[in-house]
Design a protein around this motif. Structure first.
Motif, PDB file in Angstrom:
ATOM      1  N   LEU A 182      -7.367  -0.059  61.865  1.00 32.67           N
ATOM      2  CA  LEU A 182      -7.537   1.124  62.202  1.00 32.67           C
ATOM      3  C   LEU A 182      -6.313   2.056  61.881  1.00 32.67           C
ATOM      4  O   LEU A 182      -5.208   2.037  61.565  1.00 32.67           O
ATOM      5  CB  LEU A 182      -7.270   1.249  63.985  1.00 32.67           C
ATOM      6  N   LYS A 183      -7.071   3.157  61.137  1.00 32.04           N
ATOM      7  CA  LYS A 183      -6.226   4.305  60.421  1.00 32.04           C
ATOM      8  C   LYS A 183      -6.931   5.585  60.393  1.00 32.04           C
ATOM      9  O   LYS A 183      -8.277   5.727  60.005  1.00 32.04           O
ATOM     10  CB  LYS A 183      -5.954   3.885  59.247  1.00 32.04           C
ATOM     11  N   ASP A 184      -6.277   6.586  60.912  1.00 35.52           N
ATOM     12  CA  ASP A 184      -7.051   8.162  60.820  1.00 35.52           C
ATOM     13  C   ASP A 184      -8.497   7.988  61.437  1.00 35.52           C
ATOM     14  O   ASP A 184      -9.244   8.689  61.125  1.00 35.52           O
ATOM     15  CB  ASP A 184      -7.021   8.535  59.313  1.00 35.52           C
ATOM     16  N   GLY A 185      -8.617   7.331  62.682  1.00 35.68           N
ATOM     17  CA  GLY A 185      -9.874   7.442  63.279  1.00 35.68           C
ATOM     18  C   GLY A 185     -11.058   6.473  62.861  1.00 35.68           C
ATOM     19  O   GLY A 185     -11.909   6.700  63.367  1.00 35.68           O
ATOM     20  N   ALA A 186     -10.718   5.844  61.627  1.00 35.82           N
ATOM     21  CA  ALA A 186     -11.628   5.085  61.050  1.00 35.82           C
ATOM     22  C   ALA A 186     -11.209   3.472  60.961  1.00 35.82           C
ATOM     23  O   ALA A 186     -10.031   3.375  61.427  1.00 35.82           O
ATOM     24  CB  ALA A 186     -11.962   5.476  59.649  1.00 35.82           C
ATOM     25  N   GLY A 187     -11.880   2.479  60.786  1.00 36.88           N
ATOM     26  CA  GLY A 187     -11.798   1.316  60.714  1.00 36.88           C
ATOM     27  C   GLY A 187     -12.163   0.728  59.478  1.00 36.88           C
ATOM     28  O   GLY A 187     -13.071   0.935  58.895  1.00 36.88           O
ATOM     29  N   ALA A 188     -11.596  -0.611  59.055  1.00 31.33           N
ATOM     30  CA  ALA A 188     -11.725  -1.393  57.985  1.00 31.33           C
ATOM     31  C   ALA A 188     -11.766  -2.789  58.518  1.00 31.33           C
ATOM     32  O   ALA A 188     -10.956  -3.443  58.979  1.00 31.33           O
ATOM     33  CB  ALA A 188     -10.694  -1.532  56.738  1.00 31.33           C
ATOM     34  N   LEU A 189     -13.144  -3.428  58.404  1.00 33.59           N
ATOM     35  CA  LEU A 189     -13.304  -4.885  58.840  1.00 33.59           C
ATOM     36  C   LEU A 189     -13.030  -5.764  57.846  1.00 33.59           C
ATOM     37  O   LEU A 189     -13.488  -5.837  56.714  1.00 33.59           O
ATOM     38  CB  LEU A 189     -14.672  -4.860  59.316  1.00 33.59           C
ATOM     39  N   ARG A 190     -11.969  -6.569  58.105  1.00 36.08           N
ATOM     40  CA  ARG A 190     -11.259  -7.560  57.192  1.00 36.08           C
ATOM     41  C   ARG A 190     -11.784  -8.979  57.220  1.00 36.08           C
ATOM     42  O   ARG A 190     -11.853  -9.724  56.541  1.00 36.08           O
ATOM     43  CB  ARG A 190      -9.981  -7.542  56.992  1.00 36.08           C
ATOM     44  N   LEU A 191     -12.454  -9.038  58.665  1.00 39.59           N
ATOM     45  CA  LEU A 191     -12.794 -10.432  59.001  1.00 39.59           C
ATOM     46  C   LEU A 191     -13.766 -10.186  60.221  1.00 39.59           C
ATOM     47  O   LEU A 191     -13.424  -9.516  60.994  1.00 39.59           O
ATOM     48  CB  LEU A 191     -11.435 -11.583  59.451  1.00 39.59           C
ATOM     49  N   LEU A 192     -14.819 -11.075  60.120  1.00 37.20           N
ATOM     50  CA  LEU A 192     -15.686 -11.151  61.415  1.00 37.20           C
ATOM     51  C   LEU A 192     -16.082 -12.368  61.868  1.00 37.20           C
ATOM     52  O   LEU A 192     -16.751 -13.053  61.019  1.00 37.20           O
ATOM     53  CB  LEU A 192     -16.989 -10.035  61.127  1.00 37.20           C
ATOM     54  N   ASN A 193     -16.028 -12.647  63.103  1.00 43.76           N
ATOM     55  CA  ASN A 193     -16.593 -13.919  63.921  1.00 43.76           C
ATOM     56  C   ASN A 193     -15.976 -15.165  62.901  1.00 43.76           C
ATOM     57  O   ASN A 193     -16.910 -16.155  63.002  1.00 43.76           O
ATOM     58  CB  ASN A 193     -18.098 -13.801  63.872  1.00 43.76           C
ATOM     59  N   ALA A 194     -14.756 -15.259  62.521  1.00 42.38           N
ATOM     60  CA  ALA A 194     -14.527 -16.437  61.680  1.00 42.38           C
ATOM     61  C   ALA A 194     -13.945 -17.413  62.639  1.00 42.38           C
ATOM     62  O   ALA A 194     -13.097 -17.207  63.599  1.00 42.38           O
ATOM     63  CB  ALA A 194     -13.284 -16.113  60.875  1.00 42.38           C
ATOM     64  N   PRO A 195     -14.517 -18.663  62.687  1.00 46.31           N
ATOM     65  CA  PRO A 195     -14.117 -19.854  63.630  1.00 46.31           C
ATOM     66  C   PRO A 195     -12.692 -20.149  62.948  1.00 46.31           C
ATOM     67  O   PRO A 195     -12.285 -20.261  61.999  1.00 46.31           O
ATOM     68  CB  PRO A 195     -15.161 -20.946  63.507  1.00 46.31           C
ATOM     69  N   PRO A 196     -11.820 -21.014  63.924  1.00 46.00           N
ATOM     70  CA  PRO A 196     -10.448 -21.460  63.536  1.00 46.00           C
ATOM     71  C   PRO A 196     -10.524 -22.081  61.947  1.00 46.00           C
ATOM     72  O   PRO A 196      -9.701 -21.823  61.316  1.00 46.00           O
ATOM     73  CB  PRO A 196     -10.292 -22.698  64.573  1.00 46.00           C
TER      74      PRO A 196
END
Length: 207
Positions: A182-196
């Motif tokens: 999260l930065k300046d009201g926006a987001g960058a998704l670096r990983l999604l739904n990763a199992p262990p």
């Protein structure tokens, strides 16, 4: 900037049976505890500075396993609690397959309230407020949040600038990790739904 390590709790027997849990006191089962333990092992080297959790039994148990592995004390946070759906708790999802409220919960999120519960728009409002509070408290750090599928969908979709109905397309499984910067009201998704077993820690700028 804040890096949110968003973690869904491990499996419960009610998940396995396909039941609506809502905010009921449902514990992790053996599989769920093992799932979180594997994820905790993968995150041992991560620079997580704090662990927050939805104050329900399954998330508290998951957070305790994770925090112990990281040498931290977990903190409850009401902002990340599961969607309120009191009127359906304990029912089988299969019984509700054709229910009009279930079909409209995501597609009409500002108009559809679940029985004795919330609208998805309200879930997003409180999770975003919780995320902003963490940003103010932990600027420049990484924090883990142990929560539920809907809060994770809600906060990710908001910071990616998606319309509310698009959140339903985000798949969030048990004991998975999603990384959101999260930065300046926006987001960058670096990983999604990763199992262990698929968690790969990026270089030192975040986790």
């Amino acid at each position: 900037m804040l890096t949110l390590a968003l973690i869904r709790h491990g499996e419960t027997d009610w998940n396995r049976e396909g039941r609506v849990m809502g905010r009921g006191a449902v514990s992790l089962n053996e599989t769920g505890r093992a799932q979180i333990a594997r994820l905790a092992e993968r995150l041992k080297a991560a620079p997580v500075r704090a662990v927050y959790f939805s104050p329900l039994t399954r998330t508290a148990q998951s957070a305790a396993i994770l925090a112990a592995s990281l040498g931290l004390s977990p903190t409850p946070d009401e902002g990340w609690i599961e969607t309120k759906v009191t009127g359906w708790e304990g029912k089988l999802w299969s019984e509700l397959a054709g229910h009009p409220l279930r079909q409209r919960y995501y597609t009409a999120p500002t108009e559809t309230r679940l029985p004795e519960g919330e609208m998805f728009a309200e879930v997003r409002q409180r999770t975003v407020a919780a995320a902003e509070a963490l940003l103010a408290r932990h600027h420049g750090e990484c924090v883990a949040v142990v929560t539920h599928a809907d809060p994770i969908r809600a906060v990710i979709s908001h910071y990616l600038g998606q319309e509310l109905p698009a959140a339903r397309y985000l798949k969030i499984d048990h004991a998975t990790l999603s990384l959101l910067e999260l930065k300046d009201g926006a987001g960058a998704l670096r990983l999604l739904n990763a199992p262990p077993e698929l968690v790969r820690l990026p270089p030192a700028s975040g986790v």
